[in-house]
Design an enzyme around this catalytic site. Structure first.
Site, PDB file in Angstrom:
ATOM      1  N   GLY A 176      12.976  22.313 -28.461  1.00  0.00           N
ATOM      2  CA  GLY A 176      13.055  21.744 -27.110  1.00  0.00           C
ATOM      3  C   GLY A 176      14.463  21.715 -26.534  1.00  0.00           C
ATOM      4  O   GLY A 176      14.638  21.456 -25.343  1.00  0.00           O
ATOM      5  N   ARG A 200      14.882   6.874  -6.823  1.00  0.00           N
ATOM      6  CA  ARG A 200      14.142   5.688  -6.392  1.00  0.00           C
ATOM      7  C   ARG A 200      14.561   4.422  -7.137  1.00  0.00           C
ATOM      8  O   ARG A 200      14.387   3.323  -6.651  1.00  0.00           O
ATOM      9  CB  ARG A 200      12.629   5.924  -6.538  1.00  0.00           C
ATOM     10  CG  ARG A 200      12.078   6.739  -5.374  1.00  0.00           C
ATOM     11  CD  ARG A 200      10.664   7.193  -5.598  1.00  0.00           C
ATOM     12  NE  ARG A 200      10.581   8.289  -6.554  1.00  0.00           N
ATOM     13  CZ  ARG A 200       9.454   8.887  -6.911  1.00  0.00           C
ATOM     14  NH1 ARG A 200       8.313   8.500  -6.398  1.00  0.00           N
ATOM     15  NH2 ARG A 200       9.463   9.900  -7.772  1.00  0.00           N
ATOM     16  N   ASP A 243       6.178   3.416   5.607  1.00  0.00           N
ATOM     17  CA  ASP A 243       6.656   2.194   4.947  1.00  0.00           C
ATOM     18  C   ASP A 243       8.028   1.834   5.504  1.00  0.00           C
ATOM     19  O   ASP A 243       8.651   2.615   6.231  1.00  0.00           O
ATOM     20  CB  ASP A 243       6.666   2.330   3.406  1.00  0.00           C
ATOM     21  CG  ASP A 243       7.552   3.467   2.919  1.00  0.00           C
ATOM     22  OD1 ASP A 243       8.480   3.863   3.645  1.00  0.00           O
ATOM     23  OD2 ASP A 243       7.313   3.967   1.806  1.00  0.00           O
ATOM     24  N   LYS A 290       3.555  -1.458   4.323  1.00  0.00           N
ATOM     25  CA  LYS A 290       2.929  -1.049   3.054  1.00  0.00           C
ATOM     26  C   LYS A 290       3.416  -1.937   1.906  1.00  0.00           C
ATOM     27  O   LYS A 290       4.574  -2.329   1.886  1.00  0.00           O
ATOM     28  CB  LYS A 290       3.306   0.408   2.766  1.00  0.00           C
ATOM     29  CG  LYS A 290       2.943   0.903   1.368  1.00  0.00           C
ATOM     30  CD  LYS A 290       3.566   2.263   1.059  1.00  0.00           C
ATOM     31  CE  LYS A 290       4.739   2.150   0.111  1.00  0.00           C
ATOM     32  NZ  LYS A 290       5.303   3.451  -0.287  1.00  0.00           N
ATOM     33  N   ARG A 335       3.497  -1.851  -2.338  1.00  0.00           N
ATOM     34  CA  ARG A 335       3.185  -1.041  -3.515  1.00  0.00           C
ATOM     35  C   ARG A 335       2.619  -1.937  -4.607  1.00  0.00           C
ATOM     36  O   ARG A 335       3.227  -2.924  -5.000  1.00  0.00           O
ATOM     37  CB  ARG A 335       4.449  -0.325  -4.014  1.00  0.00           C
ATOM     38  CG  ARG A 335       4.154   0.616  -5.174  1.00  0.00           C
ATOM     39  CD  ARG A 335       5.261   1.620  -5.413  1.00  0.00           C
ATOM     40  NE  ARG A 335       5.283   2.737  -4.483  1.00  0.00           N
ATOM     41  CZ  ARG A 335       4.403   3.740  -4.481  1.00  0.00           C
ATOM     42  NH1 ARG A 335       3.406   3.752  -5.344  1.00  0.00           N
ATOM     43  NH2 ARG A 335       4.504   4.719  -3.607  1.00  0.00           N
ATOM     44  N   ASP A 369       8.252  11.020   6.058  1.00  0.00           N
ATOM     45  CA  ASP A 369       8.766  10.367   4.844  1.00  0.00           C
ATOM     46  C   ASP A 369       9.729  11.322   4.155  1.00  0.00           C
ATOM     47  O   ASP A 369       9.656  12.534   4.339  1.00  0.00           O
ATOM     48  CB  ASP A 369       7.602  10.014   3.906  1.00  0.00           C
ATOM     49  CG  ASP A 369       7.895   8.780   3.054  1.00  0.00           C
ATOM     50  OD1 ASP A 369       9.080   8.388   2.968  1.00  0.00           O
ATOM     51  OD2 ASP A 369       6.950   8.224   2.466  1.00  0.00           O
ATOM     52  N   THR A 397       2.635  11.060  -5.561  1.00  0.00           N
ATOM     53  CA  THR A 397       1.185  11.169  -5.787  1.00  0.00           C
ATOM     54  C   THR A 397       0.461  11.458  -4.475  1.00  0.00           C
ATOM     55  O   THR A 397      -0.699  11.867  -4.484  1.00  0.00           O
ATOM     56  CB  THR A 397       0.627   9.838  -6.332  1.00  0.00           C
ATOM     57  OG1 THR A 397       0.836   8.822  -5.331  1.00  0.00           O
ATOM     58  CG2 THR A 397       1.332   9.419  -7.613  1.00  0.00           C
ATOM     59  N   THR A 431       0.853   7.087  -0.740  1.00  0.00           N
ATOM     60  CA  THR A 431       1.390   6.427   0.458  1.00  0.00           C
ATOM     61  C   THR A 431       0.873   7.120   1.716  1.00  0.00           C
ATOM     62  O   THR A 431       0.384   6.476   2.646  1.00  0.00           O
ATOM     63  CB  THR A 431       2.941   6.465   0.433  1.00  0.00           C
ATOM     64  OG1 THR A 431       3.375   5.748  -0.723  1.00  0.00           O
ATOM     65  CG2 THR A 431       3.548   5.865   1.690  1.00  0.00           C
TER      66      THR A 431
END
Ligand code: R5P
Length: 284
Positions: free
Chosen positions: A35, A93, A163, A186, A188, A212, A217, A220
Site C-alpha cells: 500500500g 470541513r 444551508d 438545515k 445536520r 453550494d 452524499t 443536503t
C-alpha cells in the site's frame, strides 16, 4: 516551468497544460503491494518552477499522501519553487473545534503541505475562506462563480442557499445574475442525514437554483430540492463546485452543474476550470 500530475485527476492537469501550450512531465507513480506509494520524477527538475496537481477526492488519504511524496521528491531534486494546485482542498470541513477533543484537519493538511516543501498553493472555493490563514505561504484562492454565472446567463428563478454555510456564496450568485435570493435552514443529524426546518424567501412557481461549494452524499441538495418543490418550485437546478457524488442523479434535482475540480460523472453538466487555473499559474 513544469507540470506534474498526481493520479487523482490527470485529465485536468493535461487540460491545463494544453491551455499553456505544454505537456505534463514524465513521472512514475506506483503503489507497492503493502500500500505504500513510490514516485520518481523522470525529467530534470533542478531550478525549475514546478506545479503539482492533485485533487484529493474520493480516496483523500491516498491522494494526499501521494501529493506529499511528489512534493518531497521535487524538493529533494532542487526545484526552484513548488506550487501545489489543489482545486479541491480535502479535509476542509473540519476547520474548527466546535466540540471537545476533535481535530482541525484543514490546518493539519496545511502544515503537512508546508513541511513537505510546498511554496505556494492554488485552490478553489475553499469550504471556508479562513482556511487561507492556516498557511504561512501564499494561497491563491479562486472562485468558480464567474464560470457558472456565464453558463447560467439568461436563466430565470431564485438563487437558494441550501444551508447557512452557503449564504455568502448564494448572495454573490444572486447579485451577479440579478436574481432573488432564498435561504434554507438545515440541521445536520449525521453524516448522511439532514433535516430542513424552513425556507426564507419565495420559490412558488419559480425555478430554484441551489448553490453550494460541495456535495458529498447529495443528502443536503436532495433535501433542499424536495423542500423547494414542496414550497411550489416548478424546477430545481443545482450548481456545485466540488462534486464527490458516486451517482449523477440527486432526488428532486432536475439538472446538476459541477466543475471538473474532481473527475466529473457522466450525465452532469460540467464547467471546466482549466483556463482559470492556467491563468492563475501566471504563465498565460
Ligand atoms: C456543508 O457545510 C457543505 O457546504 C455541504 O452542504 C455538505 O458538505 C454536503 O454534504 P452532503 O452532500 O453529504 O449532504
Amino acid at each position: 516551468m513544469m507540470i506534474v500530475a498526481g493520479t487523482s485527476h490527470p485529465e485536468l492537469a493535461r487540460e491545463v497544460a494544453a491551455c499553456l501550450g505544454t505537456e505534463t512531465a514524465q513521472v512514475r507513480i506506483e503503489t507497492f503491494p503493502d500500500g505504500e506509494i513510490g514516485v520518481q520524477i523522470l525529467e530534470d527538475v533542478r531550478g525549475r518552477e514546478v506545479f503539482v496537481f492533485q485533487s484529493p477526492a474520493r480516496r483523500p488519504n491516498h491522494f494526499l499522501m501521494e501529493l506529499l511524496i511528489l512534493v518531497d521528491a521535487l524538493k529533494r531534486a532542487s526545484a526552484r519553487s513548488i506550487t501545489a494546485v489543489i482545486p479541491y482542498y480535502a479535509y476542509a470541513r473540519q476547520d474548527r473545534r466546535d466540540k471537545g477533543r476533535v481535530p482541525i484537519t484543514a490546518r493539519l493538511t496545511a502544515d503537512l503541505l508546508e513541511k513537505a516543501g510546498v511554496s505556494r498553493v492554488v485552490t478553489m472555493d475553499l469550504h471556508t475562506e479562513q482556511i487561507q490563514g492556516f498557511f504561512d505561504i501564499p494561497v491563491d484562492h479562486l472562485y468558480a462563480r464567474p464560470l457558472f454565472v456565464e453558463a447560467l446567463k439568461g436563466q430565470s428563478g431564485v438563487i437558494v442557499s441550501p444551508d447557512v454555510g452557503s449564504n455568502r456564496m448564494a448572495r454573490k450568485f444572486a447579485e451577479d445574475l440579478k436574481l432573488d435570493l432564498a435561504m434554507i435552514d438545515k440541521r445536520r443529524l449525521g453524516g448522511r442525514n439532514v433535516e430542513i426546518n424552513a425556507l426564507i424567501g419565495d420559490v412558488d412557481g419559480k425555478q430554484a437554483i441551489l448553490v453550494d461549494d460541495l456535495c458529498s452524499t447529495g443528502g443536503t441538495l436532495a433535501a433542499a430540492a424536495q423542500f423547494c418543490k414542496k414550497k411550489g418550485a416548478k424546477r430545481v437546478l443545482a450548481v456545485v463546485t466540488h462534486s464527490l457524488l458516486q451517482k449523477p442523479h440527486i432526488e428532486g434535482v432536475d439538472q446538476l452543474w459541477v466543475t471538473n475540480s474532481i473527475p466529473p460523472l457522466k450525465g452532469v453538466q460540467v464547467v471546466s476550470i482549466a483556463p482559470m487555473l492556467a491563468a492563475a499559474m501566471g504563465h498565460k
